[in-house]
Design an enzyme around this catalytic site. Sequence first.
Site, short mmCIF file in Angstrom:
data_model
loop_
_atom_site.label_atom_id
_atom_site.label_comp_id
_atom_site.label_asym_id
_atom_site.label_seq_id
_atom_site.Cartn_x
_atom_site.Cartn_y
_atom_site.Cartn_z
N ILE A 30 35.54 34.94 4.94
CA ILE A 30 35.72 36.20 5.68
C ILE A 30 35.32 37.40 4.83
CG2 ILE A 30 37.45 35.31 7.27
CD1 ILE A 30 39.57 36.78 5.52
N GLY A 86 39.43 29.30 -7.57
CA GLY A 86 40.78 28.84 -7.29
C GLY A 86 41.90 29.80 -7.61
N HIS A 93 39.05 24.70 -3.23
CA HIS A 93 37.96 25.03 -2.34
C HIS A 93 36.69 25.28 -3.15
CE1 HIS A 93 40.03 28.79 -3.31
NE2 HIS A 93 38.90 29.44 -3.08
N HIS A 95 33.07 27.11 -3.24
CA HIS A 95 32.27 28.18 -2.67
C HIS A 95 30.80 27.77 -2.73
CE1 HIS A 95 35.30 31.49 -2.75
NE2 HIS A 95 35.82 30.76 -3.71
#
Length: 135
Positions: A30, A86, A93, A95
Amino acid sequence: MASVFSKIIAGELPARFVYTDDQCVAFLSINPLKPGHTLVVPRVVVEHWIDLDAATWGHLTTVSQHIGTALEQAYRPAKVGLMLAGLEVPHVHVHLVPIWTVHDLDFANAEANPSEEALDEAQRTVVQALDALER
């Protein structure tokens, strides 16, 4: 404790998904560094990537390569950057970011308020590129 990512995975928070399977999901950031900035997130909540079991880590890597290939074809960047930070969300996750310079991976340059239209377009672009890989 549930992370923001586990809430997204559970459908409690919205996200622009580009990929899902039984082990992980991928959705757009986002606050993208560049259009197409995608996060690959395991369904299991693990805070630090070094604590992931080898099979889950291997799966995240395989999915990241697949999505990275789609990003490369869709955006034609110099490279597709992969980053594990992180610090911002306590849930592993990856990127994936289309990049032209190393500065494209600087979170200080993240888009703070991308338009809904820009995010929708990026989602369409990534999904179409993934679909093209399947043909």
